[in-house]
Every structure is written in structure tokens, then in C-alpha cells.
Enzyme design. Structure first.
Site, PDB file in Angstrom:
ATOM      1  N   LYS A  95      59.728  18.889  97.787  1.00 24.96           N
ATOM      2  CA  LYS A  95      58.386  18.788  97.454  1.00 24.96           C
ATOM      3  C   LYS A  95      57.808  20.317  97.455  1.00 24.96           C
ATOM      4  O   LYS A  95      58.352  21.227  98.073  1.00 24.96           O
ATOM      5  CB  LYS A  95      57.746  17.846  98.489  1.00 24.96           C
ATOM      6  CG  LYS A  95      58.063  16.411  98.092  1.00 24.96           C
ATOM      7  CD  LYS A  95      57.034  15.508  98.729  1.00 24.96           C
ATOM      8  CE  LYS A  95      57.448  14.037  98.168  1.00 24.96           C
ATOM      9  NZ  LYS A  95      56.701  12.925  99.138  1.00 24.96           N
ATOM     10  N   ARG A 118      63.878   9.769 101.701  1.00 24.68           N
ATOM     11  CA  ARG A 118      63.861   9.542 100.474  1.00 24.68           C
ATOM     12  C   ARG A 118      64.394  10.674  99.956  1.00 24.68           C
ATOM     13  O   ARG A 118      63.536  11.569  99.781  1.00 24.68           O
ATOM     14  CB  ARG A 118      62.427   8.803 100.248  1.00 24.68           C
ATOM     15  CG  ARG A 118      62.271   8.471  98.617  1.00 24.68           C
ATOM     16  CD  ARG A 118      60.795   8.125  98.258  1.00 24.68           C
ATOM     17  NE  ARG A 118      60.716   7.960  96.922  1.00 24.68           N
ATOM     18  CZ  ARG A 118      60.360   8.918  96.003  1.00 24.68           C
ATOM     19  NH1 ARG A 118      60.131   9.994  96.244  1.00 24.68           N
ATOM     20  NH2 ARG A 118      60.226   8.629  94.727  1.00 24.68           N
TER      21      ARG A 118
HETATM   22  N1  HH2 Z   1      57.068  10.830  97.068  1.00 29.28           N
HETATM   23  C1  HH2 Z   1      57.042  10.418  95.704  1.00 29.28           C
HETATM   24  C2  HH2 Z   1      57.007   9.373  95.085  1.00 29.28           C
HETATM   25  N2  HH2 Z   1      57.087   8.056  95.944  1.00 29.28           N
HETATM   26  N3  HH2 Z   1      57.137   7.161  98.113  1.00 29.28           N
HETATM   27  C3  HH2 Z   1      57.035   7.175  99.371  1.00 29.28           C
HETATM   28  N4  HH2 Z   1      57.026   6.040  99.943  1.00 29.28           N
HETATM   29  N5  HH2 Z   1      56.913   8.499 100.034  1.00 29.28           N
HETATM   30  C4  HH2 Z   1      56.896   9.613  99.214  1.00 29.28           C
HETATM   31  O1  HH2 Z   1      56.901  10.833 100.059  1.00 29.28           O
HETATM   32  C5  HH2 Z   1      56.824   9.461  97.955  1.00 29.28           C
HETATM   33  C6  HH2 Z   1      57.016   8.357  97.231  1.00 29.28           C
HETATM   34  C7  HH2 Z   1      56.793  11.843  94.912  1.00 29.28           C
HETATM   35  O2  HH2 Z   1      58.285  12.270  94.739  1.00 29.28           O
HETATM   36  P1  HH2 Z   1      59.131  11.939  93.146  1.00 29.28           P
HETATM   37  O3  HH2 Z   1      59.306  10.509  93.016  1.00 29.28           O
HETATM   38  O4  HH2 Z   1      60.278  12.691  93.316  1.00 29.28           O
HETATM   39  O5  HH2 Z   1      58.155  12.508  92.288  1.00 29.28           O
HETATM   40  P2  HH2 Z   1      57.092  11.784  91.025  1.00 29.28           P
HETATM   41  O6  HH2 Z   1      56.035  11.105  91.871  1.00 29.28           O
HETATM   42  O7  HH2 Z   1      56.485  12.883  90.367  1.00 29.28           O
HETATM   43  O8  HH2 Z   1      57.948  10.678  90.110  1.00 29.28           O
END
Ligand code: HH2
Length: 271
Positions: free
Chosen positions: A214, A250
Site C-alpha cells: 500500500k 491479506r
Molecule cells: N485492501 C484492498 C482491497 N480489499 N479488503 C480488506 N478486507 N482489507 C484490505 O485492506 C483490502 C481489501 C486494496 O488492495 P488490492 O486488492 O491489492 O487493490 P485494488 O483494490 O486496487 O484491487
């Protein structure tokens, strides 16, 4: 010996064109399946499949498009593996289709607030639910977020959302909480939350921590402008989570996280 349960590793699988770190890499079903198998082989105990980016400023996606990205993938994974599967969606209709295809967890970054019937659908589905804290929505959340007491406010929100879920009929033992690192928070807010994860663990629900790659990490290391350059910071956060007693982290980098957690646990066990 340590007696706490080992932290589980949740591997991130974004079947999206625009996720902040892996957007476009796993939109094609064959590459998504290959990545899922790789993460399972590397030690992920949960796979979190998403079809809509929640990065700051991300465009919203129609439910049909999102379901078409995630549901066939979840069905294919369920057909070949007993691994715990999670669907990362705010939309009850996508969660419903994903659970029908074999998902075990509804990971909802809106904490069942996106639709009026979200909590009722979660109760009806009988799956596990992750309730995450976010300020605003992904389009607006990073516009000057302010808190008087970020830990207390996030905690109060999560307790209220857990109560709302239970009132709707979601069983207590199916609820997870997540402080939502990077969702409507400055780098300082994120660090304060990471320094007080024990407060969330003390609420008595399993805690999920999502910190992988992040952007707040680049506030501490300006050389890490690209998401792929943030492994060191991501591992530091995963270890902070493990020491505070979170239930799962995660992550994008499963093998490296599994190794870091195993070494950290072994050191604790040797005390
Ligand atoms: N962060 C992201 C997406 N979903 N869900 C939970 N429970 N907690 C988190 O911190 C979280 C999440 C963001 O990360 P990522 O999936 O890598 O990116 P994007 O939202 O751009 O797909």
C-alpha cells in the site's frame, strides 16, 4: 513455545484491469487460475478473489461485469481445491453468486453498508463476513481524511457494524473485522492503527489486516514509488500484525510472507 494460532495468509487475486498493484495481470482466466495455484502452493490458506478495484479514485464496476470476472474463477477453484475462498465485493448480488459458486467468505470493504439489504443477504448466505472500515468510498476516501482519535473512531465503527450484522442474523462466530489500512487514512493514521492492532484483536473477533504494497509505505521510503518495490514494508506490517494477534494477513507476496511469519514465529518459540 508460542501458543497463539499461526497467522493465516490470504493471497490476493485481482481479476481486474485496474488494481493498483496487479491490475490487468489476472483478468485472463488462465493466468488467474495459475496465480491462484501458485499462491496455494506457496502456503496461502485463503484466496481472496476480487473483480472491482478499490484503489483511491477507482471507477465503479457494474455488478454483472464484476460477477463475470469472479464467479467462474471461484467455481473453477472450488472444483479443484478445498482451500478457503473469499470474494472481495461490496455488492450483495456478487456475493450471492460467489457463495453459490463456492466462496466461504464475503470480504466487504463497505462493512455491509453498500446496499440496504447487504446485512440481510449476509445472514441469509450464512458465510463468513469481513467488515472493513472505510471513510467515504474509493472515489473520495483520500480527500483530506480527518479523525480526532483514529483508533477509537475505527473501533467504534467496527463494533457498530458487527452489532448491525448480528442484529440482521449474522452469527457472531462468522464475523471478522479489518481496520481498513489505506481506506480514507493518511500515512500517519495508518501507522497509528498499525501500532494499536491489539485494540482491534481485543474486540474478540478475528482480525484481517490488509497492508500489502500500500502507498503509505512510500511515505516512509520515497524510493518505493512503484507498488512492486514495497515488499520490505509489507513484511514489516505483516509481522506487526502477527505480533498483535491478527488472524490473517491479506498479501500479494505469499511465499515471502509465509517465510517471514514462520521465522518470526520460530524466534518467539525459542524464547
Ligand atoms: N485492501 C484492498 C482491497 N480489499 N479488503 C480488506 N478486507 N482489507 C484490505 O485492506 C483490502 C481489501 C486494496 O488492495 P488490492 O486488492 O491489492 O487493490 P485494488 O483494490 O486496487 O484491487
Amino acid at each position: 513455545m508460542t501458543d497463539a494460532a499461526p497467522v493465516r495468509v490470504m493471497g490476493i487475486l485481482n481479476a481486474t484491469p485496474d488494481s493498483f498493484s496487479d491490475g490487468g495481470r489476472f483478468l485472463d482466466p488462465a493466468s488467474a487460475l495459475a496465480q491462484a495455484r501458485r499462491m496455494a502452493a506457496e502456503g496461502a490458506q485463503i484466496l481472496d478473489v476480487g473483480g472491482e478495484s478499490t484503489r483511491p479514485g477507482a471507477a465503479a464496476v457494474e455488478a454483472e461485469t464484476e460477477a463475470a470476472r469472479v464467479v467462474p474463477l471461484i467455481a473453477a477453484l472450488r472444483a479443484e481445491s478445498a482451500i478457503t475462498l473469499s470474494v472481495d465485493t461490496m455488492k450483495p448480488q456478487v456475493a450471492r453468486a460467489a457463495v453459490a459458486a463456492g466462496a466461504d467468505i464475503w470480504n466487504d470493504v463497505s462493512a455491509l453498508t453498500w446496499a440496504a439489504d447487504s446485512a440481510d443477504v449476509a445472514a441469509e448466505l450464512g458465510c463468513q463476513v469481513v467488515l472493513m472500515h472505510m471513510r467515504g468510498d474509493p472515489r473520495t476516501m483520500q480527500a483530506a481524511p480527518r479523525y480526532e482519535d483514529v483508533v477509537g473512531e475505527v473501533e467504534a465503527f467496527l463494533v457498530a457494524r458487527a452489532e448491525a450484522a448480528m442484529t440482521a442474523g449474522v452469527a457472531r462466530e462468522r464475523i471478522w473485522l479489518d481496520p481498513g489500512i489505506g481506506f480514507g487514512k493518511t500515512p500517519a493514521h495508518n501507522l497509528t492503527l498499525l501500532a494499536h492492532l491489539d485494540r482491534f484483536v481485543a474486540l474478540g473477533f478475528p482480525v484481517l489486516l490488509g497492508v500489502s504494497r500500500k502507498s503509505f509505505i512510500k511515505a516512509l521510503d520515497p524510493t518505493a514509488q512503484d507498488a512492486g518495490e514495497r515488499l520490505g514494508g509489507s513484511l514489516a506490517c505483516a509481522l506487526a500484525g502477527a505480533r498483535a494477534g491478527v488472524a490473517a494477513v491479506r498479501v500479494h507476496d505469499v511465499a515471502q510472507t509465509v517465510q517471514a511469519l514462520a521465522v518470526d514465529r520460530a524466534i518467539s518459540g525459542a524464547r
